[in-house]
Design an enzyme around this catalytic site. Structure first.
Site, PDB file in Angstrom:
ATOM      1  N   SER A 116       0.875  -1.191   0.000  1.00 51.68           N
ATOM      2  CA  SER A 116       0.000   0.000   0.000  1.00 51.68           C
ATOM      3  C   SER A 116       0.904   1.231   0.000  1.00 51.68           C
ATOM      4  O   SER A 116       2.074   1.146   0.417  1.00 51.68           O
ATOM      5  CB  SER A 116      -0.843   0.011   1.281  1.00 51.68           C
TER       6      SER A 116
ATOM      7  N   TYR B 291      -1.908  -0.873  10.820  1.00 54.79           N
ATOM      8  CA  TYR B 291      -2.039  -1.115   9.375  1.00 54.79           C
ATOM      9  C   TYR B 291      -0.813  -0.593   8.618  1.00 54.79           C
ATOM     10  O   TYR B 291      -0.204  -1.324   7.822  1.00 54.79           O
ATOM     11  CB  TYR B 291      -3.311  -0.459   8.830  1.00 54.79           C
TER      12      TYR B 291
HETATM   13  N1  NAP Z   1      -8.788  -0.582  -0.871  1.00 52.36           N
HETATM   14  C1  NAP Z   1      -7.743   0.196  -0.672  1.00 52.36           C
HETATM   15  O1  NAP Z   1      -7.858   1.437  -0.641  1.00 52.36           O
HETATM   16  C2  NAP Z   1      -6.367  -0.410  -0.516  1.00 52.36           C
HETATM   17  C3  NAP Z   1      -5.254   0.440  -0.647  1.00 52.36           C
HETATM   18  C4  NAP Z   1      -3.972  -0.094  -0.501  1.00 52.36           C
HETATM   19  C5  NAP Z   1      -3.817  -1.445  -0.251  1.00 52.36           C
HETATM   20  N2  NAP Z   1      -4.914  -2.260  -0.129  1.00 52.36           N
HETATM   21  C6  NAP Z   1      -4.680  -3.676   0.156  1.00 52.36           C
HETATM   22  O2  NAP Z   1      -5.312  -4.455  -0.852  1.00 52.36           O
HETATM   23  C7  NAP Z   1      -5.577  -5.766  -0.341  1.00 52.36           C
HETATM   24  C8  NAP Z   1      -6.994  -6.159  -0.724  1.00 52.36           C
HETATM   25  O3  NAP Z   1      -7.911  -5.307  -0.049  1.00 52.36           O
HETATM   26  P1  NAP Z   1      -9.221  -4.740  -0.744  1.00 52.36           P
HETATM   27  O4  NAP Z   1      -9.078  -3.273  -0.829  1.00 52.36           O
HETATM   28  O5  NAP Z   1      -9.539  -5.494  -1.980  1.00 52.36           O
HETATM   29  O6  NAP Z   1     -10.287  -5.018   0.423  1.00 52.36           O
HETATM   30  P2  NAP Z   1     -11.463  -6.077   0.567  1.00 52.36           P
HETATM   31  O7  NAP Z   1     -12.457  -5.903  -0.521  1.00 52.36           O
HETATM   32  O8  NAP Z   1     -11.913  -5.953   1.980  1.00 52.36           O
HETATM   33  O9  NAP Z   1     -10.725  -7.488   0.355  1.00 52.36           O
HETATM   34  C9  NAP Z   1      -9.997  -8.124   1.359  1.00 52.36           C
HETATM   35  C10 NAP Z   1      -9.878  -9.586   1.007  1.00 52.36           C
HETATM   36  O10 NAP Z   1      -9.121 -10.248   2.039  1.00 52.36           O
HETATM   37  C11 NAP Z   1      -9.859 -11.365   2.503  1.00 52.36           C
HETATM   38  N3  NAP Z   1      -9.623 -11.605   3.915  1.00 52.36           N
HETATM   39  C12 NAP Z   1      -9.858 -10.740   4.947  1.00 52.36           C
HETATM   40  N4  NAP Z   1      -9.600 -11.341   6.112  1.00 52.36           N
HETATM   41  C13 NAP Z   1      -9.211 -12.614   5.812  1.00 52.36           C
HETATM   42  C14 NAP Z   1      -8.831 -13.725   6.602  1.00 52.36           C
HETATM   43  N5  NAP Z   1      -8.833 -13.661   7.941  1.00 52.36           N
HETATM   44  N6  NAP Z   1      -8.473 -14.880   5.985  1.00 52.36           N
HETATM   45  C15 NAP Z   1      -8.502 -14.958   4.633  1.00 52.36           C
HETATM   46  N7  NAP Z   1      -8.853 -13.946   3.827  1.00 52.36           N
HETATM   47  C16 NAP Z   1      -9.212 -12.786   4.417  1.00 52.36           C
HETATM   48  C17 NAP Z   1     -11.329 -10.983   2.274  1.00 52.36           C
HETATM   49  O11 NAP Z   1     -12.137 -12.155   2.126  1.00 52.36           O
HETATM   50  P3  NAP Z   1     -13.079 -12.819   3.254  1.00 52.36           P
HETATM   51  O12 NAP Z   1     -13.700 -11.724   4.048  1.00 52.36           O
HETATM   52  O13 NAP Z   1     -14.027 -13.618   2.428  1.00 52.36           O
HETATM   53  O14 NAP Z   1     -12.160 -13.685   4.069  1.00 52.36           O
HETATM   54  C18 NAP Z   1     -11.236 -10.270   0.934  1.00 52.36           C
HETATM   55  O15 NAP Z   1     -11.247 -11.195  -0.118  1.00 52.36           O
HETATM   56  C19 NAP Z   1      -5.323  -5.687   1.166  1.00 52.36           C
HETATM   57  O16 NAP Z   1      -4.068  -6.262   1.463  1.00 52.36           O
HETATM   58  C20 NAP Z   1      -5.300  -4.195   1.449  1.00 52.36           C
HETATM   59  O17 NAP Z   1      -4.505  -3.868   2.560  1.00 52.36           O
HETATM   60  C21 NAP Z   1      -6.179  -1.770  -0.252  1.00 52.36           C
END
Ligand code: NAP
Length: 258
Positions: free
Chosen positions: A140, A153
């Protein structure tokens, strides 16, 4: 990428789901992982219908101790050779650190750091033996600055970036590349889940589509780029620690992310 398999964690929504679609378009076979099994089964059926790929589902909670080892063992028992590991599953923390539940923070570290590190270790060993492989870690722009209000985080993402860059250097010449993708704010379930939808900076910064981030991350991975920061504004933001006095950074982030 016929006959190649990618394992993607956190593929049930957001960036992970968009990544699964991107890989499937290029005919990778997939192992998709998250806790919500039904969402994964629906995605698997859609991908197999729309693209030339085979998709297997493994539902698991990566915060559990030994979850990464159990996931690795499950893929071995299914005779799956993982050519690409995408460590995407992650979650945010929001609020003053002292007021937070320590157990929630421990689980966040288990997911964002421990599972990612162990999965990288287990699959990279096999990839190095085969002299071929890709590891894509979703970090990130939070990795570049300390994050008051999101302390744990930001710290976990700093780990992911530092770890990925170190690994990329160690594995140079082995046939295995490591890429850290660094998105800024991106449309997904992330902010809702971490309770941070009202963060000030989100009202003023452009929010990227998960699809754009996924495509750029996938392309950077294929090129073997060690670090990919997505979006022009985010590229500027990550330069701020170089351009501003160190003492300004954390208070500035605090103001923007309250
Ligand atoms: N969105 C942003 O602004 C942003 C910015 C920078 C980086 N990121 C990074 O991008 C990545 C994906 O996030 P996203 O934005 O796509 O958010 P998201 O839609 O909340 O996706 C998170 C994913 O992680 C899975 N997950 C969460 N807890 C888990 C657990 N205990 N075991 C296994 N899987 C788990 C969730 O699936 P389940 O709930 O089905 O388990 C979901 O598929 C993350 O690493 C986040 O830090 C996001």
């Amino acid at each position: 990428m016929d006959n190649k398999t990618a394992l993607i964690t956190g593929a049930s929504s957001g960036i992970g789901k968009a990544l699964a679609i991107e890989f499937a378009k290029d005919n990778w076979n997939l192992v998709i992982v998250a806790r919500r099994e039904q969402a994964l089964e629906t995605l698997a059926a859609d991908l197999e219908r729309d693209y030339r790929c085979k998709v297997q589902v493994i539902a698991c909670d990566l915060t559990r101790s030994n979850a990464a080892r159990a996931l690795y063992d499950e893929t071995r028992s299914r005779n799956i050779v993982v050519d690409c590991l995408v460590n995407n599953a992650g979650r945010g923390t929001f609020g003053e650190w002292l007021g937070q539940d320590p157990g929630f923070n421990e689980d966040t570290i288990a997911l964002n750091v421990v599972a990612l590190t162990t999965l990288s270790h287990l699959y990279a060993r096999d990839m190095v033996q085969r002299e071929l492989g890709y590891i894509l870690n979703i970090a990130s722009i939070a990795a570049f600055v300390p994050g008051p209000n999101h302390a744990v985080y930001h710290a976990t993402k700093a780990f992911v970036l530092s770890f990925s860059e170190a690994l990329a250097t160690e594995l140079k010449g082995t046939g295995v590349s490591v890429t850290a993708s660094c998105p800024g704010p991106t449309k997904s379930e992330f902010f809702e889940r971490s309770g941070s939808t009202k963060v000030k900076a989100l009202q003023h910064t452009p929010i990227m589509d998960a699809e754009t981030v996924a495509l750029e991350a996938y392309q950077a991975m294929l090129k073997g780029e060690p670090v990919k920061v997505h979006g022009l504004l985010n590229k500027l933001i990550v330069q701020s620690p170089r351009l501003l006095p160190k003492g300004w950074i954390a208070p500035m982030v605090k103001r923007l992310t309250a």
